[in-house]
Design an enzyme around this catalytic site. Structure first.
Site, PDB file in Angstrom:
ATOM      1  CB  THR A  24      -0.906   0.064   1.253  1.00 15.77           C
ATOM      2  OG1 THR A  24      -0.124   0.460   2.361  1.00 15.77           O
ATOM      3  CG2 THR A  24      -1.597  -1.237   1.527  1.00 15.77           C
ATOM      4  CG  LEU A  67       3.564  -7.260   5.489  1.00 18.63           C
ATOM      5  CD1 LEU A  67       2.457  -7.915   4.678  1.00 18.63           C
ATOM      6  CD2 LEU A  67       4.123  -8.239   6.511  1.00 18.63           C
ATOM      7  CG  ASP A  68       0.116  -2.281   4.462  1.00 22.67           C
ATOM      8  OD1 ASP A  68       0.149  -2.512   5.668  1.00 22.67           O
ATOM      9  OD2 ASP A  68      -0.927  -2.379   3.792  1.00 22.67           O
ATOM     10  N   PRO A  69       2.869  -0.971   6.368  1.00 16.81           N
ATOM     11  CG  PRO A  69       3.722   1.193   6.559  1.00 16.81           C
ATOM     12  CD  PRO A  69       3.084   0.266   5.576  1.00 16.81           C
ATOM     13  CG  LEU A  70      -1.989   0.493   8.095  1.00 13.17           C
ATOM     14  CD1 LEU A  70      -3.275   0.872   7.379  1.00 13.17           C
ATOM     15  CD2 LEU A  70      -1.973   1.070   9.500  1.00 13.17           C
TER      16      LEU A  70
END
Length: 365
Positions: free
Chosen positions: A22, A91-94
């Site tokens: 993302t 892999l996004d931060p969330l």
């Protein structure tokens, strides 16, 4: 499978992002304390510069929420004082979960992990679509309707198999040389072209009266889980966005291979005090090649391959296969090669001089 160089795949944001990619994989909105390991630093002020060394293998970090993939690579690279490192799929931060990080010669095997299946467990919040398709964005459509479990179950077959999927507006897809998320942040609305992706399995795990549903998905390269939530919400007439996401499988790496950041830090601290070895945290380079046939060669043939020369395959010991193989000599990884026309042609030769995985880890894999 064609052997390709991993250099383009090691960038923080690749054009072929995996399902969890993302635009939020950017620096955080507020500065962090210098002691925060997510910044790749340890304490305020300048730190003494440590000599970099050759480290070869994989670390599969159980990435915590709030950390970007780029920050995770920086932390691991610092802990090992590694000369070279990169990740195999943003892999996004969330999101939390498996982030495979390749060091040294393992970076040559990154494409094989990138091409593997991924499995996610994710939660969709119904009633609101957001411009980023996750909790970071602003609401662009709302509904008071909530889907039933039966309606969701009836919809799932439409999202299984090879489907056409339009990437999120906030994604790393390139449009005339620009990332889609950069254009979106500048207020530009650009049409994104649907592309085929493969979803091997999509199941409803839990359905809550609170307006949230938990799913598990196993999918191929290039799939956006956020787009799944968006499209299901639209077809159900209630809208939806991702509010929780965890990656549980990346190619050959599953949850049993993951190591939390705190545990990795503790192991590195013990190794620094002489109470252990950093090799215990490494998985062998060849772990990424589990789906590729292995071929053992003699030391004489190994010497030719190491020089970049082809080896003739003849006699009853000649392999009955073609395509890509990984070559070993005396049980040690030597090269990636192509078998064809009676020859073994080296494509990538490995030099594993330096820190590698401990023998016990090689046996377990």
């Amino acid at each position: 499978m064609t052997v390709t160089t991993p250099d383009a795949l090691l960038a923080p944001h690749d054009a072929q992002q995996d399902a969890a990619a993302t635009p939020t994989a950017m620096p955080d909105r507020k500065p962090r304390d210098n002691n925060d390991p997510r910044n790749g630093g340890r304490g305020g002020g300048k730190q003494p510069r440590r000599d970099k060394r050759d480290v070869h293998g994989w670390v599969v970090m159980d990435k915590p929420i709030g950390m970007t993939s780029t920050q995770a690579v920086a932390v691991v690279k610092r802990l090992f004082s590694a000369k070279r490192a990169g990740h195999a799929g943003t892999l996004d931060p969330l999101a939390s979960g498996g982030l495979p990080i390749a060091m040294g010669e393992a970076t040559k095997t990154v494409p094989f992990v990138m091409d593997g299946r991924k499995r996610y467990r994710f939660t969709v919040a119904w009633g609101e679509e957001r411009d980023t398709d996750d909790t970071e964005g602003r609401a662009v459509a709302t509904s008071s309707e909530r889907p039933t479990a039966e309606a969701i179950m009836a919809l799932l077959p439409r999202f299984t198999g090879v489907i056409e999927q339009i990437p999120p507006q906030y994604s790393a897809v390139k449009i005339q040389g620009e990332r889609a998320y950069d254009l979106a942040r500048d207020g530009e609305v650009v049409p994104l072209v649907a592309r085929p992706v493969e979803i091997h399995e999509l199941t409803l795990v839990e359905h809550h009266d609170t307006g949230q549903s938990v799913f598990e998905a196993e999918c191929g390269k290039g799939t956006y889980v956020r787009a799944l939530a968006r499209d299901m919400g639209r077809l159900l007439g209630c809208y939806g966005h991702i509010c929780a996401l965890r990656r549980t499988l990346v190619g050959p790496f599953d949850e049993a291979d993951m190591i939390p950041l705190e545990e990795l830090q503790a192991l590195c601290d013990r190794a620094a005090s002489g109470e252990g070895s950093l090799a215990d945290a490494l998985l062998p380079v060849e772990t990424a090649l589990d789906d590729i046939p292995a071929l053992a060669v003699t030391r004489a043939d190994a010497a030719r391959l190491h020089r970049g020369q082809a080896v003739l395959l003849r006699g009853r010991d000649a392999p009955h296969c073609s395509g890509t193989v990984y070559v070993t000599v005396a049980g040690r990884l030597l090269a990636l090669a192509e078998v064809g026309n009676g020859e073994l042609i080296p494509k990538r030769v490995f030099n594993l001089t330096g820190l590698t995985a401990s023998p016990s880890l090689k046996e377990s894999h």
